[in-house]
Design an enzyme around this catalytic site. Structure first.
Site, short mmCIF file in Angstrom:
data_model
loop_
_atom_site.label_atom_id
_atom_site.label_comp_id
_atom_site.label_asym_id
_atom_site.label_seq_id
_atom_site.Cartn_x
_atom_site.Cartn_y
_atom_site.Cartn_z
N TYR A 24 0.97 -1.08 -0.43
CA TYR A 24 -0.07 -0.01 0.08
C TYR A 24 1.17 1.24 -0.28
CZ TYR A 24 -3.85 -2.71 0.88
OH TYR A 24 -4.53 -4.52 1.04
N HIS A 101 -9.08 2.81 -6.10
CA HIS A 101 -7.76 1.54 -4.57
C HIS A 101 -6.66 2.39 -4.91
CE1 HIS A 101 -11.18 -1.04 -3.76
NE2 HIS A 101 -12.04 -0.85 -5.57
O1 CA2 Z 1 -5.94 -0.66 -2.51
C1 CA2 Z 1 -7.03 -0.96 -2.34
O2 CA2 Z 1 -7.01 1.00 -1.53
C2 CA2 Z 1 -8.02 -1.69 -1.08
O3 CA2 Z 1 -8.82 -0.66 -0.90
C3 CA2 Z 1 -7.00 -1.68 0.37
C4 CA2 Z 1 -8.16 -2.28 0.96
C5 CA2 Z 1 -8.27 -3.37 0.48
O4 CA2 Z 1 -8.65 -5.09 0.89
C6 CA2 Z 1 -8.54 -3.36 -0.75
O5 CA2 Z 1 -8.71 -4.99 -1.72
C7 CA2 Z 1 -8.05 -3.18 -2.02
C8 CA2 Z 1 -7.46 -2.80 2.07
C9 CA2 Z 1 -6.75 -1.81 3.62
C10 CA2 Z 1 -5.82 -1.66 3.92
O6 CA2 Z 1 -5.19 -0.98 4.64
C11 CA2 Z 1 -3.90 -1.72 4.95
C12 CA2 Z 1 -2.88 -0.49 4.89
C13 CA2 Z 1 -1.63 -0.67 6.12
C14 CA2 Z 1 -2.12 -1.99 6.30
C15 CA2 Z 1 -2.53 -2.60 6.72
C16 CA2 Z 1 -3.82 -2.51 5.61
#
Ligand code: CA2
Length: 148
Positions: A24, A101
């Site tokens: 991310y 996303h």
């Molecule tokens: O890519 C994206 O922005 C998502 O929306 C992020 C979601 C994921 O479930 C989607 O499939 C795609 C997850 C967000 C989790 O964010 C975190 C950030 C840092 C550490 C752990 C999780």
């Protein structure tokens, strides 16, 4: 009256920049908010930036956006792939929504390939990390044109 947009972030996005930077990116949600606020200010557009880990709170925010904001940028996080309720809220708020996303959900696990948001969004931006936020602002503002 100043035109205003809502950027709404779903579950776990408050953890950005603290874990899984390889997926991310290193930028925190606070950094992204500051970047979007600076861009909005330079464009003369109002901006509200919110995050919630709760599906109902995201739905409430979409309902409240009606009549207040001209459009919404939504990173629904994991609810993207599960939430019919969020999809229904987008339909019922009758506002243009850009699905956003950080990661390219189509290049990841198969369960991330389907989005309940896509069928009710005006379009989707994914895979560009934090840079996707200002891109989504440009896309939404271009969609809105000069008349809202
Ligand atoms: O890519 C994206 O922005 C998502 O929306 C992020 C979601 C994921 O479930 C989607 O499939 C795609 C997850 C967000 C989790 O964010 C975190 C950030 C840092 C550490 C752990 C999780």
């Amino acid at each position: 009256m100043t035109r205003s947009i809502l950027i709404l972030n779903g579950p776990n996005l408050n953890l950005l920049g603290t874990r899984q930077p390889e997926v991310y990116g290193p930028t925190t949600l606070k950094d992204i908010e500051a970047m979007c606020k600076a861009k909005a200010e330079s464009l003369g557009v109002g901006l509200v930036f919110q995050q919630s880990n709760h599906e109902g709170a995201l739905i409430d925010a979409l309902h409240a956006a009606r009549g207040v904001h001209a459009g919404v940028i939504l990173n629904a996080g994991g609810y993207t792939h599960t939430s019919i309720a969020l999809m229904d809220a987008i339909s019922s708020c009758a506002l243009p929504v850009v699905e956003l996303h950080l990661s390219n959900i189509h290049a990841r696990e198969p369960f991330r390939h389907h989005s309940y948001i896509s069928s009710v969004a005006i379009g989707q931006i994914c895979g560009f990390g934090a840079a996707g936020y200002p891109l989504a602002m440009d896309a939404l503002l271009a969609y809105l044109g000069d008349d809202q």
